[in-house]
Write an enzyme that holds these catalytic residues in place. Sequence first.
Site, PDB file in Angstrom:
ATOM      1  N   ASP A 270     -24.751 -12.832 -25.195  1.00 41.51           N
ATOM      2  CA  ASP A 270     -24.664 -13.372 -26.552  1.00 41.51           C
ATOM      3  C   ASP A 270     -26.055 -13.897 -26.917  1.00 41.51           C
ATOM      4  O   ASP A 270     -26.958 -13.962 -26.083  1.00 41.51           O
ATOM      5  CB  ASP A 270     -23.583 -14.452 -26.682  1.00 41.51           C
TER       6      ASP A 270
HETATM    7  C1  BGC Z   1     -22.234 -14.926 -31.821  1.00 35.46           C
HETATM    8  C2  BGC Z   1     -21.864 -13.494 -31.527  1.00 35.46           C
HETATM    9  C3  BGC Z   1     -22.627 -12.571 -32.436  1.00 35.46           C
HETATM   10  C4  BGC Z   1     -24.106 -12.825 -32.224  1.00 35.46           C
HETATM   11  C5  BGC Z   1     -25.007 -11.906 -33.026  1.00 35.46           C
HETATM   12  C6  BGC Z   1     -23.735 -15.141 -31.842  1.00 35.46           C
HETATM   13  O1  BGC Z   1     -24.075 -16.383 -32.335  1.00 35.46           O
HETATM   14  O2  BGC Z   1     -21.629 -15.762 -30.869  1.00 35.46           O
HETATM   15  O3  BGC Z   1     -20.478 -13.323 -31.667  1.00 35.46           O
HETATM   16  O4  BGC Z   1     -22.283 -11.247 -32.197  1.00 35.46           O
HETATM   17  O5  BGC Z   1     -24.405 -14.150 -32.591  1.00 35.46           O
HETATM   18  O6  BGC Z   1     -25.017 -12.231 -34.354  1.00 35.46           O
END
Ligand code: BGC
Length: 740
Positions: A270
């Site tokens: 993530d």
């Molecule tokens: C989130 C993810 C997301 C990623 C990219 C993160 O803050 O937890 O679910 O896919 O950002 O935007």
Amino acid sequence: MQKPKADSIDVKVDSILKIMTLEEKVGQMNQYNGFWDVTGPSPEGGNAEKKYEDLRKGRVGSMLTVRGTEQVRAVQKIVVEESRLGIPLIIGFDVIHGYKTLSPIPLAEAASWDLEAIQKSASVAASEASASGINWTFAPMVDISRDPRWGRVMEGAGEDPYLGSKIAIARVHGFQGEDLAAVNTIAATAKHFAGYGFVEAGREYNKADIGSVTLHNIVLPPFKAAEEAGVKTFMNGFNELNGIPVTGSDYLLRNLLKNKWGFKGFVISDWASIGEMTTHGYAKDLAHAAEMGVKAGVDMDMESYSYIDELVNLVETGKVDVALIDDAVRRILRVKFELGLFDDPYKYCDPEREKNVIGSKENQEAVLDMAKKSIVLLKNNNKLLPLKKKGQKIAVIGPLADDNNSVLGSWRIASKDSSGISVLDGLKQYTGNDLMFEKGADLLTNEPTFINELAFNTTDTSGFEKAINVARNSDVVILVLGEHGFQSGEGRSRTNLDLPGVQQELMEKIYEANKNVVLVLNNGRPLVLNWAANHIPAIVETWHLGTQTGNAVAQVLYGDYNPSGKLPMTFPRNVGQIPIYYSHKNTGRPVDPQPGANMVFWSHYSDVESSPLFPFGYGLSYTSFNYSNLNVEKDSYALNEEVQVSVELSNTGDYDGKEVVQLYIRDLFAKIVRPVRELKGFQLVELKKGESKTIKFSLTSKELGYYDQDGNFTVEPGEYEIFVGTDSNASLKTHFILKE
Ligand code: BGC
């Protein structure tokens, strides 16, 4: 085009791997974001320059958040034409509930229990995103959560692993289609592996402590279902699980996902979660974090800069085996091949297609259909609904009634702000009535955005008077209240689940003026609604329904569509009951041993009923359904036999309608205590008024078994109860024995 065979892809991948330098390999494992206009100057300044330079050097395998055919072509061109090997980028994006044409938020879609519609919705999202240069979505989020304080429940399918697994499969199939190389399909991501939905007290990014039985039976099944459905990528969570940040969990990523389940795709971290292992207190520094990430099985680093900065050195100093790097790169390249990017890196960059597909009439119709199916009728006393098409004076009141931005919900980065149809605009199309509108009050005192805290109006009630007057002079009031679309989602935890701001006060005042109130709720999670449930005659749960919200709500309120949605998550009576879910354990003292004697030694709260306000699976229709003749074909079955169940469903009301017939089981005694009920089957059945049908279910060991402490699936002989009905409180009951 002939679909490439997996083995021939592996041969091609290996031949590329052979000519890659270590730095180029590590580059494939690196993902950068690109929020800026890549054809113009960048707000990231020098940082962007470094990214451009890295693109040229083949030090980037993927970009996220670059979008639009022009932008994607521009970054792809740098890599393809200027880097030594020209390995195309895979372009990721959060396509969560639509791209520009928005479907309902995922939790709302889950309320439809309509797997075909959910799959279609994901395929519409895929077709728009792919038309805009994107070939990979960070969805579906398959985290089960039983805590509506956590803002991200809006992104998932609710509290139940069975429903959650079915929806995970539908979404993966919807995004990826049957042919990943087709121009209108994109790779999907099962996220956030694992346990993020169980963050303690619903506080964002918190730790999760989950026992192995809950982990294997509740948290993991939707991930496993997504894997079995062929999902191409997994994303790890931000959370720690039982003391270990999941980004660094070799148990989850390497042992379970890759070895035991045999997952062949790749794992992305993530956002900055590899680096955050230092902040968690698990890694000494970025190099240590990178080492743990790659050893655990994270194949691509999103925005930590840890792999690109540290991995070459870690390999050269012997801390990381190059075989791990090769494995990661192989996985990434394989997906790029499967997408067809090596055949044509610009295949998703056709401006003509972009123009024709995005926002098309067909897509608008599909999201409208999904929106109607997502609506849940919570209460309808005195048949206040459906509204009459003529001869009623209607007042539309509430801070969210005329809002065409909030209705879009959260997580919709690509869509235009305020591009939704508000409830008021939808209702205006039914012109047979006299329609008056008064906002009553503002919900917010600042401009809502995806990333900033919202500020609520808690004092200004100056608009109440006008709204009360309008209510007084109408036959029916449609009161549109709830959470702003940006009030749920990432970083949006709440400790209080009441209607925010002055909305409760407004509701009580309006009700005083006119009792014929239809409460239309907009929200991204279960709310606490006791007062409304006790007073307001009609309540309609409309979540955040996306672009077509107003049209969907109006069609339901006026009876052009008979609602059939069912709650995918329990609505509590108060926050103190959380976590509250239908599939709880019985405890040793489930009932009052001496009702009326005021004895306290049983499993209850002294200040509130144990039951929820609205249970899981609950939802009404304008018609009524009757269940009868629940039958299990035999009294006892052998372990591997299929259990045949049937029930008769009749539409006994005045409208044609749809019902979600739900089947729950209870394993009465087992080596590991089983919940009082578990959903193990459901069917969406359409019946004309007066019509009856026999509905059949068959239960296999897949439905009857469970995972033990070690994650091994087991089916035990014993006695099972079956409940079938309209929600998780279904009272029709039968039972059977499973023999040795
Ligand atoms: C989130 C993810 C997301 C990623 C990219 C993160 O803050 O937890 O679910 O896919 O950002 O935007």
